[in-house]
Design a protein around this motif. Structure first.
Motif, mmCIF file in Angstrom:
data_model
loop_
_atom_site.group_PDB
_atom_site.id
_atom_site.type_symbol
_atom_site.label_atom_id
_atom_site.label_comp_id
_atom_site.label_asym_id
_atom_site.label_seq_id
_atom_site.Cartn_x
_atom_site.Cartn_y
_atom_site.Cartn_z
ATOM 1 N N ARG A 10 -1.475 8.576 7.978
ATOM 2 C CA ARG A 10 -0.182 8.879 7.355
ATOM 3 C C ARG A 10 0.902 7.848 7.661
ATOM 4 O O ARG A 10 1.634 7.450 6.757
ATOM 5 N N LEU A 11 1.024 7.441 8.911
ATOM 6 C CA LEU A 11 2.101 6.507 9.253
ATOM 7 C C LEU A 11 1.907 5.133 8.603
ATOM 8 O O LEU A 11 2.870 4.586 8.044
ATOM 9 N N PRO A 12 0.704 4.554 8.622
ATOM 10 C CA PRO A 12 0.536 3.293 7.889
ATOM 11 C C PRO A 12 0.828 3.439 6.399
ATOM 12 O O PRO A 12 1.439 2.560 5.786
ATOM 13 N N GLY A 13 0.417 4.572 5.806
ATOM 14 C CA GLY A 13 0.687 4.794 4.392
ATOM 15 C C GLY A 13 2.167 4.894 4.096
ATOM 16 O O GLY A 13 2.658 4.348 3.105
ATOM 17 N N ALA A 14 2.911 5.574 4.981
ATOM 18 C CA ALA A 14 4.351 5.704 4.777
ATOM 19 C C ALA A 14 5.048 4.354 4.933
ATOM 20 O O ALA A 14 5.964 4.022 4.168
ATOM 21 N N VAL A 15 4.626 3.565 5.916
ATOM 22 C CA VAL A 15 5.232 2.243 6.126
ATOM 23 C C VAL A 15 4.947 1.336 4.937
ATOM 24 O O VAL A 15 5.851 0.662 4.411
ATOM 25 N N VAL A 16 3.698 1.306 4.482
ATOM 26 C CA VAL A 16 3.343 0.479 3.325
ATOM 27 C C VAL A 16 4.081 0.958 2.080
ATOM 28 O O VAL A 16 4.580 0.144 1.292
ATOM 29 N N GLY A 17 4.183 2.275 1.906
ATOM 30 C CA GLY A 17 4.894 2.807 0.746
ATOM 31 C C GLY A 17 6.356 2.407 0.730
ATOM 32 O O GLY A 17 6.899 2.011 -0.308
ATOM 33 N N ALA A 18 7.011 2.504 1.891
ATOM 34 C CA ALA A 18 8.426 2.133 1.968
ATOM 35 C C ALA A 18 8.619 0.642 1.704
ATOM 36 O O ALA A 18 9.520 0.231 0.956
ATOM 37 N N LEU A 19 7.760 -0.192 2.296
ATOM 38 C CA LEU A 19 7.891 -1.639 2.110
ATOM 39 C C LEU A 19 7.586 -2.048 0.680
ATOM 40 O O LEU A 19 8.298 -2.879 0.088
ATOM 41 N N ALA A 20 6.521 -1.486 0.113
ATOM 42 C CA ALA A 20 6.164 -1.827 -1.263
ATOM 43 C C ALA A 20 7.244 -1.368 -2.235
ATOM 44 O O ALA A 20 7.611 -2.096 -3.170
ATOM 45 N N GLY A 21 7.766 -0.160 -2.026
ATOM 46 C CA GLY A 21 8.831 0.331 -2.890
ATOM 47 C C GLY A 21 10.064 -0.543 -2.816
ATOM 48 O O GLY A 21 10.697 -0.853 -3.843
ATOM 49 N N ALA A 22 10.413 -0.981 -1.604
ATOM 50 C CA ALA A 22 11.570 -1.865 -1.454
ATOM 51 C C ALA A 22 11.336 -3.196 -2.157
ATOM 52 O O ALA A 22 12.233 -3.732 -2.824
#
Length: 322
Positions: free
Chosen positions: A49-61
């Protein structure tokens, strides 16, 4: 408004980490982040979950920032990377790299960047060096997108079923394969590009005054435009290489951020809006459909398509669609 969007990003990161088929308590999360091992929860949090959330936030930005750059630079809300073919350039190069050359990680990101840059420069040149920012540029980009989509379809028919299935899952846009290696790659790229994005903000505000006024203020318009195109391409390419082409995030983030910022271009708000869109869509994709977990790109596509149709109708009524 940026502070509110930042709080929204933090809240959605926590929601994605804590909630789901297995609920993690805040106390367990604090313990895990402090280095303790909580049976069951530690693996779910740290490896999923944490890697997915970090990647999601960075990719979205990255997507949000890239979309806002292109839309502001070309003075057209339809001129986002996923509409004018640049995202397809990145995706096509990445698919070729994965299926033909077996690329992963940084080499795949570089291939994605090369493909996106080639398409961006071709669209830019065919639109008369960016001077045609309306219908001609949009139609040129759509033409490239259709051609590249055909190339991707051909490649998928020429590979084995299992590899094609993996590529199709990636092409939808997904965070399910996120890990710390991919998060580090994306985080390093975004950190490298952010100083250039900060410099781009002031130049974009000058360009919004018009080419003649910008030149009168001492700005090298042609070189600045080209530099901003390369920056936008790099942001789109690295995000696409890591997550696949998540539909409509780049397209949605800029206009939504502009609405929230009172009609002004605000790159930080665009980046945060993109992060909110991806994280919110990922939460819906994982929790709103029972036991079925959808790729995040399915949700963003469902949100973005009606917005695109609404924007086209509004643009036609206002005469701003090019």
């Amino acid at each position: 408004m940026a502070w509110l969007l930042g709080a929204g990003v933090v809240a959605l990161v926590l929601a994605n980490v804590l909630l789901g088929s297995y609920t993690v308590s805040p106390a367990d999360l604090v313990a895990i982040l402090g280095g303790e091992t909580v049976p069951g929860a530690s693996f779910i949090v740290l490896e999923d979950r944490l890697p997915g959330a970090v990647v999601g936030a960075l990719a979205g930005a990255a997507y949000g920032l890239s979309g806002s750059l292109f839309q502001t630079l070309l003075r057209n809300p339809l001129a986002s990377p996923d509409v004018i073919g640049i995202g397809y350039g990145a995706a096509t190069a990445a698919v070729v790299g994965m299926l033909v050359f077996g690329l992963q990680g940084l080499p795949l990101a570089l291939a994605s960047f090369a493909g996106a840059l080639a398409v961006a420069l071709a669209v830019y040149a065919l639109a008369d060096s960016g001077r045609h920012t309306g219908g001609r540029l949009i139609l040129t980009g759509i033409g490239f997108a259709a051609m590249l989509q055909a190339v991707i379809s051909y490649l998928l028919t020429r590979t084995d079923v299992r590899t094609a299935g993996d590529a199709l899952h990636w092409l939808v846009g997904s965070l399910s394969s996120s890990n710390w290696e991919r998060a580090a790659l994306l985080g390093g790229a975004v950190a490298l590009l952010l100083p250039f994005a900060a410099l781009a903000g002031s130049r974009l505000r000058i360009l919004e005054l018009g080419d003649d006024a910008a030149a009168g203020l001492g700005l090298d318009v042609g070189r600045t435009r080209l530099g901003l195109v390369v920056l936008g391409v790099a942001l789109t390419a690295v995000a696409t290489a890591v997550t696949g082409p998540i539909a409509f995030v780049a397209f949605l983030a800029g206009p939504l951020a502009r609405m929230l910022s009172g009609g002004r271009t605000h790159l930080a708000c665009s980046a945060l809006t993109g992060a909110v869109l991806v994280l919110g869509a990922d939460f819906l994709a994982g929790n709103a459909f029972g036991d079925t977990q959808l790729p995040v790109g399915v949700v963003t596509g469902a949100l973005g398509a009606p917005f695109l149709l609404w924007l086209l109708v509004r643009s036609n009524k206002n005469g701003t669609g090019g």
